[in-house]
Structures are given as C-alpha cells and as structure tokens.
Write a protein that holds these residues in place. Structure first.
Motif, PDB file in Angstrom:
ATOM      1  N   UNK A   1       0.827  -1.206   0.000  1.00 34.15           N
ATOM      2  CA  UNK A   1       0.000   0.000   0.000  1.00 34.15           C
ATOM      3  C   UNK A   1       0.864   1.260   0.000  1.00 34.15           C
ATOM      4  N   UNK A   2       1.956   1.221  -0.722  1.00 34.55           N
ATOM      5  CA  UNK A   2       2.871   2.366  -0.700  1.00 34.55           C
ATOM      6  C   UNK A   2       2.234   3.628  -1.262  1.00 34.55           C
ATOM      7  N   UNK A   3       1.202   3.467  -2.080  1.00 38.46           N
ATOM      8  CA  UNK A   3       0.552   4.606  -2.729  1.00 38.46           C
ATOM      9  C   UNK A   3      -0.215   5.504  -1.749  1.00 38.46           C
ATOM     10  N   UNK A   4      -0.511   5.025  -0.530  1.00 37.96           N
ATOM     11  CA  UNK A   4      -1.274   5.850   0.405  1.00 37.96           C
ATOM     12  C   UNK A   4      -0.406   6.902   1.085  1.00 37.96           C
ATOM     13  N   UNK A   5       0.924   6.732   1.019  1.00 37.52           N
ATOM     14  CA  UNK A   5       1.822   7.778   1.507  1.00 37.52           C
ATOM     15  C   UNK A   5       2.090   7.779   2.997  1.00 37.52           C
TER      16      UNK A   5
ATOM     17  N   UNK B   1      -6.752  -1.568  -7.715  1.00 36.33           N
ATOM     18  CA  UNK B   1      -5.746  -2.223  -8.549  1.00 36.33           C
ATOM     19  C   UNK B   1      -4.923  -3.209  -7.732  1.00 36.33           C
ATOM     20  N   UNK B   2      -4.618  -2.841  -6.496  1.00 38.04           N
ATOM     21  CA  UNK B   2      -3.855  -3.735  -5.633  1.00 38.04           C
ATOM     22  C   UNK B   2      -4.681  -4.954  -5.231  1.00 38.04           C
ATOM     23  N   UNK B   3      -5.982  -4.767  -5.013  1.00 37.94           N
ATOM     24  CA  UNK B   3      -6.848  -5.900  -4.670  1.00 37.94           C
ATOM     25  C   UNK B   3      -6.878  -6.910  -5.804  1.00 37.94           C
ATOM     26  N   UNK B   4      -6.964  -6.424  -7.048  1.00 40.21           N
ATOM     27  CA  UNK B   4      -6.929  -7.338  -8.187  1.00 40.21           C
ATOM     28  C   UNK B   4      -8.201  -7.315  -9.007  1.00 40.21           C
TER      29      UNK B   4
ATOM     30  N   UNK C   1       2.043  -3.591   3.768  1.00 43.21           N
ATOM     31  CA  UNK C   1       3.215  -2.732   3.851  1.00 43.21           C
ATOM     32  C   UNK C   1       2.848  -1.367   3.290  1.00 43.21           C
ATOM     33  N   UNK C   2       3.157  -0.312   4.028  1.00 44.68           N
ATOM     34  CA  UNK C   2       2.861   1.033   3.538  1.00 44.68           C
ATOM     35  C   UNK C   2       4.060   1.673   2.847  1.00 44.68           C
ATOM     36  N   UNK C   3       5.164   0.948   2.814  1.00 44.77           N
ATOM     37  CA  UNK C   3       6.362   1.381   2.084  1.00 44.77           C
ATOM     38  C   UNK C   3       6.794   0.231   1.188  1.00 44.77           C
ATOM     39  N   UNK C   4       7.144   0.522  -0.037  1.00 45.67           N
ATOM     40  CA  UNK C   4       7.568  -0.520  -0.964  1.00 45.67           C
ATOM     41  C   UNK C   4       8.825  -1.195  -0.427  1.00 45.67           C
ATOM     42  N   UNK C   5       8.770  -2.496  -0.145  1.00 43.69           N
ATOM     43  CA  UNK C   5       9.942  -3.182   0.416  1.00 43.69           C
ATOM     44  C   UNK C   5      11.119  -3.207  -0.563  1.00 43.69           C
ATOM     45  N   UNK C   6      12.320  -3.239  -0.006  1.00 40.39           N
ATOM     46  CA  UNK C   6      13.502  -3.416  -0.827  1.00 40.39           C
ATOM     47  C   UNK C   6      13.576  -4.866  -1.260  1.00 40.39           C
TER      48      UNK C   6
ATOM     49  N   UNK D   1      -6.893   7.169   4.143  1.00 40.70           N
ATOM     50  CA  UNK D   1      -5.932   7.250   3.029  1.00 40.70           C
ATOM     51  C   UNK D   1      -6.260   6.226   1.939  1.00 40.70           C
ATOM     52  N   UNK D   2      -6.734   5.048   2.329  1.00 42.14           N
ATOM     53  CA  UNK D   2      -7.133   4.043   1.338  1.00 42.14           C
ATOM     54  C   UNK D   2      -8.311   4.553   0.517  1.00 42.14           C
ATOM     55  N   UNK D   3      -9.295   5.158   1.175  1.00 39.21           N
ATOM     56  CA  UNK D   3     -10.447   5.708   0.461  1.00 39.21           C
ATOM     57  C   UNK D   3     -10.018   6.834  -0.471  1.00 39.21           C
TER      58      UNK D   3
END
Length: 356
Positions: A204-208, A233-236, A337-342, A223-225
C-alpha cells in the motif's frame, strides 16, 4: 428539433463513436510500430548471421544502419534503439512461425509474409514502452505473466512498473503449487476460488503513510479511500467498492465493518478489516462474526459465501491456524506494507512465508 445537442442521446452516441475510433487508431499505430520493430530486429539478426566475424560485423552494421535510417526518417533509430529491436526479436521469437528464419539467399513468399505479419499482430497488444520494460524481466514465466496482466487490465507503463516493483507475480506465486505457478505464466491471474484473490503481503505504498508510524486505523482507512482507485488495482481483478464503516446491528448492539467490496468474478461480498500492529485472535473472531452476518442476512441465494480479509501489520501464523477452523476457505489474514519493500525485505518476507 432542439438546438442543445450536448444533452441528447444522439450527441453522446457520436462522441462515443469518435472516442472509440480514436482509441482504435492509437492501438493500431502502436501495434504496427511494435510489429515493425520486431521485423527490423529479425532482419538485423539474419543479416548478422551472414557476417563472417559476427561481433565486429554486427557492431559496424548497426552503426551504418543507424546513420542511414536517421538520415531517412529522423530520430528513433540510434544504435541503442536498434539493439533494443534486436533484443526484442530474440526475446519474443518463440513460436515456430515467428522464429522461422529464411535460409541464406532464399526469399519468403508473399503468402508466408502475410501470415507471419498477422500472427505477429495478434501477439503484440502492448506499446513499445511496455515491451521495453518487459524485456528487462529475465524470468520468462514472470515476463509472460506481466505481459498478460498488462494487456488484460489495460495497465499503463507506470502501473506495469508499479506492479513489477511490488513483486505481484512473486506474491501470487507464494501461495500456489508448481502447477498453479505455471498457470500464472500461461493465463495470468485467474480467480476461481476465494484464496486465488488473496495476496500476502498487500503493498500500500501509494497511500503515503510511513512504515511503523503512529497512525491510527481511521487514518489508514481514510488514506485508502482517498486512493481507492489504486487500492482496487492492488486488490486485483473483479473488485468493486460497496461501502466504508458499514454498520450492522443486532441485540441493540452496533458494529462497523471498515471496508466492504464485491467481487464480480467470485460473486461474493468481500469484507476488509484494518488492524494496526499484531493480529489478535479476537480480530479473527470479529471477522468471523461479520462474515456470518453477511452470509445469513445480506447475500442473495445465487451469491457465494462472503469472504473476510483482515489486513494487519504483523501476524502469527499459529494464531491464525488455531483460531480458524481446519476447513476454512473464506477468512484470511494478510500483512500490509505502507512502504515498498527493498529486494532484501522481499526476500525476507518470502523466507518467512515459506518457513525457510
């Protein structure tokens, strides 16, 4: 006859027709360009194979070709771009028709060329920018998966990059056996059972929101709303939004379900509860209550059982296993995850998932 055409059905139909035509023109131009680049790549390979010293001959060939094409057609034919066209052919010349190369000095018939052109056009449904991204994916099965999903879901290049960076293929493959992983490469993400729609983790990195910060569940939901399109898109595939903070009541008691969706493919309601921190067994029991209520009071007879997803920052697999019944197929606990993992974080997540 009214002079205000902007509000008439007739006007709307004309607008729709023109927009459709414009879209088809753009699609045709993209397809023709990609097909042409494939053909150029093939011709370069064939010409290089005729050279005595392939490495040196090929290097000189691309320089001369680049100079000649740039003079004739302008930008777009640098040595680097010609190398990409050659790589494009090498990457995608898989089927017997597309990979057939004429013998030295032998010219293909017009009939075969036309058939080949048609086959190429059918296979290339994305833009050149999409294929430049796809060619950088080394694993063939993974590349085929993203190509299928990009075409099926009309992903922009940016969305394709986002889905790749969030390791969508890997996250889906983790919960599948070898046969189902192969199916991902051949058919893309097919949803037939509730577990097919589940990812772990959700990215969920897009929520910031920063990772492990002191935000509340209400803030996470808000933030999700605000980024609902990205969340869908993330749900599928097949998800549509129904409600937030949906109230259910019985025995003079009121409960609120964080998010309610409906999946058109599964014909099921999907309830999502958001949890900060570690998942507790009470959270699972609460979701079981929500699912039971929807199954008994909300869903129609021709609809399938309700699906419950608890999104949490962390979970104990043992707590999940022993709280849910052994034959559970409709309640799932997934991390987010709210940050894109490395890459290293992804590897760690994969090892935990596989209990390595």
């Amino acid at each position: 006859m009214t002079n205000n055409l902007s509000n008439t059905k007739f006007f709307s139909q004309i607008v729709d027709l023109l927009l459709s035509a414009k879209s088809n023109v753009v699609r045709t131009i993209n397809q023709t360009m990609v097909t042409t680049y494939f053909q150029i790549g093939r011709m370069i390979i064939e010409e290089e194979q005729d050279g005595k010293d392939r490495a040196e001959y090929g290097k000189g060939l691309l320089k001369e070709l680049s100079k000649a094409l740039t003079k004739e057609f302008g930008k777009g034919f640098s040595v680097q771009n010609l190398e990409r066209m050659r790589l494009f052919y090498q990457t995608y010349s898989i089927s017997s028709t597309l990979s057939r190369i004429s013998e030295k000095g032998q010219t293909q018939s017009n009939e075969f060329q036309n058939a080949e052109q048609q086959n190429i056009s059918v296979n290339f449904n994305l833009s050149w920018s999409h294929y430049l991204k796809l060619m950088r994916i080394e694993d063939e099965n993974e590349r085929k998966f993203y190509e299928i999903e990009a075409a099926k879901n009309n992903w922009s290049v940016r969305e394709l990059e986002r889905q790749y960076d969030s390791a969508l293929y890997t996250r889906l493959a983790l919960s599948r056996d070898k046969e189902k992983v192969i199916e991902l490469a051949e058919k893309g993400h097919i949803i037939e059972h509730p577990k097919d729609a589940i990812k772990d983790p959700y990215i969920l990195e897009f929520i910031g929101l920063p990772e492990h910060s002191a935000y509340s569940e209400n803030q996470l939901e808000e933030e999700i709303i605000n980024k609902l399109e990205h969340f869908l898109l993330e749900l599928g595939n097949g998800f549509t939004f129904v409600a937030r903070q949906k109230r259910i009541s019985f025995d003079d008691k009121h409960f609120w379900i964080d998010l309610v969706f409906y999946n058109r493919i599964l014909k099921s309601f999907v309830l999502i509860d958001l949890k900060i921190g570690e998942l507790k067994h009470q959270d699972i029991g609460q979701m079981q209550m929500y699912v039971n209520y929807y199954d008994r009071k909300i869903k129609l007879e021709d609809e399938n059982k309700t699906i419950g997803i608890i999104l949490c920052q962390n979970k104990s697999e043992a707590v999940v296993e022993f709280t849910l019944p052994e034959n559970n197929e409709h309640i799932f606990a997934s991390r987010y995850k709210t940050v894109l993992p490395s890459k290293e974080d992804f590897k760690s997540l994969i090892r935990k998932q596989q209990n390595i």
